[in-house]
Design a protein around this motif. Structure first.
Motif, PDB file in Angstrom:
ATOM      1  N   PHE A   1       0.774  -1.319  -0.081  1.00 40.74           N
ATOM      2  CA  PHE A   1      -0.073   0.087   0.087  1.00 40.74           C
ATOM      3  C   PHE A   1       0.965   1.389   0.066  1.00 40.74           C
ATOM      4  O   PHE A   1       1.970   1.211   0.386  1.00 40.74           O
ATOM      5  N   MET A   2       0.410   2.549  -0.463  1.00 45.39           N
ATOM      6  CA  MET A   2       0.833   3.643  -0.237  1.00 45.39           C
ATOM      7  C   MET A   2       1.369   3.859   1.295  1.00 45.39           C
ATOM      8  O   MET A   2       0.837   3.578   2.011  1.00 45.39           O
TER       9      MET A   2
ATOM     10  N   LYS B   1       7.926   1.682   0.362  1.00 45.17           N
ATOM     11  CA  LYS B   1       8.599   1.007  -0.983  1.00 45.17           C
ATOM     12  C   LYS B   1       9.641   1.722  -1.397  1.00 45.17           C
ATOM     13  O   LYS B   1      10.684   1.071  -1.959  1.00 45.17           O
TER      14      LYS B   1
ATOM     15  N   ILE C   1       1.189  11.829 -11.858  1.00 46.02           N
ATOM     16  CA  ILE C   1      -0.025  10.986 -11.760  1.00 46.02           C
ATOM     17  C   ILE C   1      -1.199  11.620 -11.248  1.00 46.02           C
ATOM     18  O   ILE C   1      -2.128  11.205 -11.969  1.00 46.02           O
TER      19      ILE C   1
ATOM     20  N   PHE D   1      -4.648  10.979 -13.429  1.00 44.89           N
ATOM     21  CA  PHE D   1      -5.999  10.473 -12.991  1.00 44.89           C
ATOM     22  C   PHE D   1      -6.912  11.628 -13.402  1.00 44.89           C
ATOM     23  O   PHE D   1      -8.064  10.775 -13.719  1.00 44.89           O
TER      24      PHE D   1
ATOM     25  N   PHE E   1      -4.554   5.026 -16.368  1.00 39.12           N
ATOM     26  CA  PHE E   1      -3.422   4.771 -15.406  1.00 39.12           C
ATOM     27  C   PHE E   1      -2.881   3.392 -15.134  1.00 39.12           C
ATOM     28  O   PHE E   1      -1.798   3.001 -15.262  1.00 39.12           O
ATOM     29  N   ARG E   2      -4.193   2.612 -14.873  1.00 31.05           N
ATOM     30  CA  ARG E   2      -3.702   1.096 -14.757  1.00 31.05           C
ATOM     31  C   ARG E   2      -3.137   0.515 -16.014  1.00 31.05           C
ATOM     32  O   ARG E   2      -2.279  -0.496 -15.959  1.00 31.05           O
TER      33      ARG E   2
ATOM     34  N   GLY F   1       1.154   1.198  -5.347  1.00 32.29           N
ATOM     35  CA  GLY F   1      -0.027   0.295  -4.550  1.00 32.29           C
ATOM     36  C   GLY F   1      -0.954  -0.387  -5.116  1.00 32.29           C
ATOM     37  O   GLY F   1      -1.499  -1.349  -4.522  1.00 32.29           O
ATOM     38  N   GLY F   2      -1.175  -0.208  -6.196  1.00 26.56           N
ATOM     39  CA  GLY F   2      -2.210  -0.946  -7.067  1.00 26.56           C
ATOM     40  C   GLY F   2      -1.657  -1.780  -8.124  1.00 26.56           C
ATOM     41  O   GLY F   2      -2.413  -2.491  -8.774  1.00 26.56           O
TER      42      GLY F   2
ATOM     43  N   TYR G   1       0.290  14.044  -3.882  1.00 28.65           N
ATOM     44  CA  TYR G   1       0.486  13.564  -5.262  1.00 28.65           C
ATOM     45  C   TYR G   1       0.127  12.026  -5.411  1.00 28.65           C
ATOM     46  O   TYR G   1       0.136  11.190  -6.313  1.00 28.65           O
ATOM     47  N   ARG G   2      -0.875  11.661  -4.524  1.00 32.64           N
ATOM     48  CA  ARG G   2      -1.766  10.322  -4.354  1.00 32.64           C
ATOM     49  C   ARG G   2      -3.083  10.611  -4.441  1.00 32.64           C
ATOM     50  O   ARG G   2      -3.937  10.945  -3.663  1.00 32.64           O
TER      51      ARG G   2
ATOM     52  N   ARG H   1      -8.054  -4.547  -0.933  1.00 28.41           N
ATOM     53  CA  ARG H   1      -6.825  -5.278  -1.428  1.00 28.41           C
ATOM     54  C   ARG H   1      -5.752  -6.142  -0.851  1.00 28.41           C
ATOM     55  O   ARG H   1      -5.199  -6.719  -1.195  1.00 28.41           O
TER      56      ARG H   1
HETATM   57  C1  S3P Z   1      -1.617   4.158  -6.129  1.00 29.70           C
HETATM   58  C2  S3P Z   1      -0.530   4.325  -5.259  1.00 29.70           C
HETATM   59  C3  S3P Z   1       0.571   5.155  -5.895  1.00 29.70           C
HETATM   60  C4  S3P Z   1       0.559   5.287  -7.342  1.00 29.70           C
HETATM   61  C5  S3P Z   1      -1.069   5.843  -7.718  1.00 29.70           C
HETATM   62  C6  S3P Z   1      -1.938   4.842  -7.395  1.00 29.70           C
HETATM   63  C7  S3P Z   1      -2.733   3.031  -5.506  1.00 29.70           C
HETATM   64  O1  S3P Z   1       1.953   4.610  -5.700  1.00 29.70           O
HETATM   65  O2  S3P Z   1       0.862   4.477  -7.992  1.00 29.70           O
HETATM   66  O3  S3P Z   1      -1.179   7.008  -6.988  1.00 29.70           O
HETATM   67  O4  S3P Z   1      -3.574   2.602  -6.487  1.00 29.70           O
HETATM   68  O5  S3P Z   1      -2.210   2.629  -4.410  1.00 29.70           O
HETATM   69  P1  S3P Z   1       2.478   4.429  -4.372  1.00 29.70           P
HETATM   70  O6  S3P Z   1       2.120   3.384  -3.730  1.00 29.70           O
HETATM   71  O7  S3P Z   1       4.076   4.567  -4.581  1.00 29.70           O
HETATM   72  O8  S3P Z   1       2.160   5.895  -3.426  1.00 29.70           O
END
Ligand code: S3P
Length: 165
Positions: free
Chosen positions: A10-11, A15, A45, A49, A57-58, A80-81, A117-118, A137
């Motif tokens: 997760f965010m 990581k 990012i 979005f 994005f995915r 995180g996704g 940024y998220r 998740r």
């Molecule tokens: C996301 C996590 C973000 C980034 C986007 C979506 C998610 O990365 O890919 O904002 O879906 O959890 P980090 O986990 O590095 O913040």
């Protein structure tokens, strides 16, 4: 199987900071799929979005994972996704050890609360979103080979744990 280390989770679970320190310890290169996505789209990012939507994005994310999973000797930090698509998980598992970093919702909130940024956390009640997304998740993060809770650990301690695997 590749020799990379792929960090999922997760965010706000660490990581990026852990990935950079781990790469240095191993003499590996560090890569972050979010950085690749920004390069590919030539947008931030939040811009991806808001202008193109999460689905696009995915798609960028899967393309980035496809690219990095061809490499060797890399520590790869993912968004995180990244675990949400079966295709991504299959690619990551082939490319190396998939390690999930985790943390409590309170610690995650504390680490991300000033961040803009998220997009998924730019909501009225970020703590509620964190809890909801973590629950949704959980099964995907459980697909990793190993899970490390970083809530009470220093970066060096997490790196040490990974090196011991
Ligand atoms: C996301 C996590 C973000 C980034 C986007 C979506 C998610 O990365 O890919 O904002 O879906 O959890 P980090 O986990 O590095 O913040």
């Amino acid at each position: 199987m590749g020799n990379n280390i792929i960090l999922v989770g997760f965010m706000g679970t660490g990581k990026t900071v852990v990935g950079k320190a781990l790469a240095e310890a191993l003499g590996f290169q560090y890569l972050d799929t979010d950085d690749l996505i920004v390069e590919m789209a030539d947008k931030t990012i939040p811009e991806i979005f808001s202008q193109e939507g999460e689905a696009q994005f995915r798609d960028y994310e899967t393309e980035a994972i496809r690219k990095v999973c061809k490499l060797r000797d890399h520590v790869i930090a993912t968004g995180g996704g990244a675990v949400l698509r079966d295709e991504n998980v299959a690619l990551m598992k082939k490319a190396g050890k998939m390690i999930c970093l985790a943390a409590t919702p309170e610690i995650i909130y504390d680490r991300v609360k000033t961040d803009t940024y998220r997009p998924l956390l730019q909501v009225g009640d970020p703590m509620a979103s964190i809890k909801e997304l973590l629950a949704l998740r959980k099964a995907f993060y459980d697909l990793a080979n190993v899970r490390i809770d970083t809530s009470k650990l220093s970066i060096a301690q997490v790196v040490h744990k990974i090196l011991m695997i």
